[in-house]
Scaffold this motif. Structure first.
Motif, PDB file in Angstrom:
ATOM      1  N   MET A   1       0.840  -1.169   0.000  1.00  0.00           N
ATOM      2  CA  MET A   1       0.000   0.000   0.000  1.00  0.00           C
ATOM      3  C   MET A   1       0.888   1.236   0.000  1.00  0.00           C
TER       4      MET A   1
ATOM      5  N   ALA B   1      -3.115   0.960  -3.607  1.00  0.00           N
ATOM      6  CA  ALA B   1      -3.047   2.340  -3.123  1.00  0.00           C
ATOM      7  C   ALA B   1      -1.788   3.060  -3.578  1.00  0.00           C
TER       8      ALA B   1
ATOM      9  N   THR C   1      -0.195  11.466  -3.917  1.00  0.00           N
ATOM     10  CA  THR C   1      -1.013  10.795  -2.905  1.00  0.00           C
ATOM     11  C   THR C   1      -2.417  11.370  -2.833  1.00  0.00           C
TER      12      THR C   1
ATOM     13  N   ALA D   1      -7.837   0.287  -4.880  1.00  0.00           N
ATOM     14  CA  ALA D   1      -7.929   1.507  -4.074  1.00  0.00           C
ATOM     15  C   ALA D   1      -9.089   1.333  -3.106  1.00  0.00           C
TER      16      ALA D   1
ATOM     17  N   ASP E   1      -9.860   5.300   1.734  1.00  0.00           N
ATOM     18  CA  ASP E   1      -8.433   5.583   1.920  1.00  0.00           C
ATOM     19  C   ASP E   1      -8.232   7.091   2.052  1.00  0.00           C
TER      20      ASP E   1
ATOM     21  N   PRO F   1      -8.206   7.552  -4.069  1.00  0.00           N
ATOM     22  CA  PRO F   1      -8.462   6.552  -5.113  1.00  0.00           C
ATOM     23  C   PRO F   1      -8.280   7.097  -6.534  1.00  0.00           C
TER      24      PRO F   1
ATOM     25  N   VAL G   1      -4.915   6.182  -7.880  1.00  0.00           N
ATOM     26  CA  VAL G   1      -4.860   4.814  -8.416  1.00  0.00           C
ATOM     27  C   VAL G   1      -5.485   4.789  -9.805  1.00  0.00           C
TER      28      VAL G   1
ATOM     29  N   HIS H   1      -6.749   2.846   4.150  1.00  0.00           N
ATOM     30  CA  HIS H   1      -5.404   2.612   3.608  1.00  0.00           C
ATOM     31  C   HIS H   1      -4.888   1.315   4.226  1.00  0.00           C
TER      32      HIS H   1
END
Length: 180
Positions: free
Chosen positions: A1, A26, A45, A84, A88, A93, A96, A122
Protein backbone atom coordinates in the motif's frame (compact mmCIF):
# COMPACT_ATOMS: atom_id res chain seq x y z
CA UNK A 1 0.00 0.00 0.00
CA UNK A 2 1.24 3.45 -0.74
CA UNK A 3 5.03 3.20 -0.69
CA UNK A 4 4.92 -0.55 -1.28
CA UNK A 5 2.46 -0.12 -4.12
CA UNK A 6 4.67 2.52 -5.70
CA UNK A 7 7.72 0.28 -5.27
CA UNK A 8 5.90 -2.59 -7.02
CA UNK A 9 4.90 -0.34 -9.93
CA UNK A 10 8.38 1.17 -10.32
CA UNK A 11 9.99 -2.28 -10.23
CA UNK A 12 7.54 -3.70 -12.75
CA UNK A 13 7.87 -0.91 -15.32
CA UNK A 14 11.66 -0.72 -15.04
CA UNK A 15 12.12 -4.51 -15.17
CA UNK A 16 9.03 -5.76 -16.98
CA UNK A 17 10.93 -8.51 -18.79
CA UNK A 18 11.34 -10.28 -15.44
CA UNK A 19 7.67 -10.28 -14.36
CA UNK A 20 4.31 -11.71 -15.48
CA UNK A 21 2.48 -8.80 -13.95
CA UNK A 22 2.14 -6.54 -10.95
CA UNK A 23 -0.21 -5.97 -8.05
CA UNK A 24 -0.47 -2.35 -6.93
CA UNK A 25 -2.45 -1.34 -3.88
CA UNK A 26 -3.05 2.34 -3.12
CA UNK A 27 -0.44 3.86 -5.43
CA UNK A 28 -0.18 5.88 -8.60
CA UNK A 29 1.71 5.69 -11.89
CA UNK A 30 5.39 5.13 -12.64
CA UNK A 31 7.70 8.13 -12.09
CA UNK A 32 4.84 10.14 -10.58
CA UNK A 33 7.02 12.11 -8.16
CA UNK A 34 9.71 13.07 -10.66
CA UNK A 35 12.32 12.38 -7.93
CA UNK A 36 10.75 15.14 -5.82
CA UNK A 37 9.70 14.38 -2.24
CA UNK A 38 7.22 17.28 -2.08
CA UNK A 39 5.43 16.04 -5.21
CA UNK A 40 5.49 12.48 -3.81
CA UNK A 41 3.78 13.58 -0.58
CA UNK A 42 1.16 15.77 -2.25
CA UNK A 43 0.31 15.27 -5.92
CA UNK A 44 1.10 11.54 -5.96
CA UNK A 45 -1.01 10.79 -2.90
CA UNK A 46 -3.86 13.29 -2.66
CA UNK A 47 -4.12 15.43 -5.80
CA UNK A 48 -4.74 13.26 -8.87
CA UNK A 49 -5.66 16.28 -10.98
CA UNK A 50 -1.97 17.32 -10.87
CA UNK A 51 -0.73 13.99 -12.28
CA UNK A 52 -0.01 14.35 -16.02
CA UNK A 53 -0.30 10.76 -17.27
CA UNK A 54 0.69 11.60 -20.84
CA UNK A 55 3.90 13.23 -19.64
CA UNK A 56 4.70 10.17 -17.51
CA UNK A 57 4.06 7.93 -20.52
CA UNK A 58 6.45 10.08 -22.59
CA UNK A 59 9.10 9.79 -19.88
CA UNK A 60 8.62 6.02 -19.78
CA UNK A 61 9.12 5.73 -23.55
CA UNK A 62 12.21 7.98 -23.37
CA UNK A 63 13.74 5.91 -20.57
CA UNK A 64 12.98 2.74 -22.51
CA UNK A 65 14.47 4.07 -25.75
CA UNK A 66 17.70 4.99 -23.95
CA UNK A 67 17.75 1.54 -22.30
CA UNK A 68 17.53 2.94 -18.77
CA UNK A 69 14.53 0.66 -18.20
CA UNK A 70 13.24 -2.43 -20.03
CA UNK A 71 11.56 -2.06 -23.39
CA UNK A 72 7.95 -0.99 -22.83
CA UNK A 73 6.80 -3.76 -25.19
CA UNK A 74 7.48 -6.30 -22.42
CA UNK A 75 4.50 -4.88 -20.54
CA UNK A 76 2.19 -5.89 -23.42
CA UNK A 77 2.11 -9.47 -22.19
CA UNK A 78 1.78 -8.57 -18.50
CA UNK A 79 -1.20 -8.29 -16.20
CA UNK A 80 -1.90 -5.40 -13.84
CA UNK A 81 -3.98 -5.57 -10.67
CA UNK A 82 -4.87 -2.26 -9.00
CA UNK A 83 -6.81 -1.69 -5.80
CA UNK A 84 -7.93 1.51 -4.07
CA UNK A 85 -9.89 1.41 -0.84
CA UNK A 86 -13.06 3.54 -0.93
CA UNK A 87 -12.17 5.08 2.44
CA UNK A 88 -8.43 5.58 1.92
CA UNK A 89 -7.43 8.93 3.42
CA UNK A 90 -3.70 8.46 2.67
CA UNK A 91 -3.89 7.83 -1.09
CA UNK A 92 -6.82 9.29 -2.98
CA UNK A 93 -8.46 6.55 -5.11
CA UNK A 94 -8.18 9.00 -8.03
CA UNK A 95 -4.40 8.56 -7.84
CA UNK A 96 -4.86 4.81 -8.42
CA UNK A 97 -7.16 5.67 -11.34
CA UNK A 98 -4.24 7.64 -12.79
CA UNK A 99 -2.13 4.46 -12.53
CA UNK A 100 -4.86 2.63 -14.42
CA UNK A 101 -4.85 5.35 -17.11
CA UNK A 102 -1.05 5.08 -17.30
CA UNK A 103 -1.03 1.29 -17.73
CA UNK A 104 -3.70 1.54 -20.44
CA UNK A 105 -0.93 2.89 -22.70
CA UNK A 106 1.11 -0.30 -22.31
CA UNK A 107 -1.21 -3.16 -21.35
CA UNK A 108 -4.40 -4.40 -23.02
CA UNK A 109 -7.48 -3.22 -21.12
CA UNK A 110 -8.65 -6.79 -20.50
CA UNK A 111 -5.34 -7.48 -18.74
CA UNK A 112 -5.91 -4.68 -16.22
CA UNK A 113 -8.11 -5.36 -13.22
CA UNK A 114 -8.91 -2.26 -11.18
CA UNK A 115 -10.87 -2.62 -7.95
CA UNK A 116 -12.43 0.52 -6.48
CA UNK A 117 -15.43 -0.85 -4.57
CA UNK A 118 -13.83 -2.39 -1.47
CA UNK A 119 -14.78 -0.43 1.66
CA UNK A 120 -11.18 -0.41 2.97
CA UNK A 121 -9.18 2.51 4.29
CA UNK A 122 -5.40 2.61 3.61
CA UNK A 123 -5.05 -1.12 4.25
CA UNK A 124 -4.62 -4.55 2.73
CA UNK A 125 -8.15 -6.02 2.51
CA UNK A 126 -8.61 -9.67 3.48
CA UNK A 127 -11.58 -11.94 3.84
CA UNK A 128 -10.69 -13.41 7.24
CA UNK A 129 -8.26 -11.29 9.20
CA UNK A 130 -7.71 -7.75 10.37
CA UNK A 131 -9.47 -4.82 11.91
CA UNK A 132 -12.95 -3.68 10.90
CA UNK A 133 -13.11 -2.76 7.24
CA UNK A 134 -12.74 0.97 6.65
CA UNK A 135 -11.69 1.73 10.24
CA UNK A 136 -8.30 3.04 9.21
CA UNK A 137 -6.56 1.81 12.37
CA UNK A 138 -4.55 -1.06 10.89
CA UNK A 139 -2.71 -1.96 7.70
CA UNK A 140 -4.84 -5.11 7.42
CA UNK A 141 -8.65 -4.95 7.34
CA UNK A 142 -11.26 -7.69 7.20
CA UNK A 143 -13.38 -6.49 4.29
CA UNK A 144 -14.73 -9.77 2.95
CA UNK A 145 -12.39 -9.47 -0.03
CA UNK A 146 -9.42 -11.78 -0.54
CA UNK A 147 -6.97 -9.38 -2.15
CA UNK A 148 -4.11 -11.89 -2.17
CA UNK A 149 -6.11 -14.50 -4.09
CA UNK A 150 -7.73 -12.00 -6.47
CA UNK A 151 -4.34 -10.47 -7.28
CA UNK A 152 -2.70 -13.85 -7.95
CA UNK A 153 -5.77 -15.09 -9.85
CA UNK A 154 -5.65 -12.09 -12.16
CA UNK A 155 -1.94 -12.36 -12.90
CA UNK A 156 -1.73 -16.14 -13.26
CA UNK A 157 -5.36 -16.89 -14.34
CA UNK A 158 -7.25 -20.14 -13.92
CA UNK A 159 -6.01 -20.72 -10.40
CA UNK A 160 -7.94 -23.18 -8.36
CA UNK A 161 -8.10 -22.91 -4.62
CA UNK A 162 -5.77 -25.82 -4.04
CA UNK A 163 -3.46 -26.33 -1.09
CA UNK A 164 -0.64 -24.88 -3.20
CA UNK A 165 -2.49 -21.70 -4.14
CA UNK A 166 -3.89 -21.39 -0.62
CA UNK A 167 -0.32 -21.68 0.69
CA UNK A 168 0.77 -18.66 -1.38
CA UNK A 169 -2.30 -16.68 -0.37
CA UNK A 170 -1.43 -17.42 3.27
CA UNK A 171 2.18 -16.35 2.67
CA UNK A 172 1.07 -13.07 1.09
CA UNK A 173 -1.45 -12.38 3.85
CA UNK A 174 1.11 -13.36 6.52
CA UNK A 175 3.68 -11.03 5.02
CA UNK A 176 1.20 -8.18 5.21
CA UNK A 177 0.49 -9.04 8.88
CA UNK A 178 4.21 -9.14 9.63
CA UNK A 179 4.80 -5.62 8.36
CA UNK A 180 1.51 -4.14 9.52
Amino acid sequence: MGAGGYMAGQLYVANSLMFNGVGIIAAGPYFCAWRNLTVAKSDCTMTPSKIDVEKLVDITYALSETEQIDNTEFMNDGKVFLLAGKHDRNVNPGVVKKAEDYFNYFVDKEDIKAVYDVEAAHAFPTDRYGQKCGAGISNVENCGYNTAFELLQHIYTNLEVTQYVYFWVLILNSTVKLYA
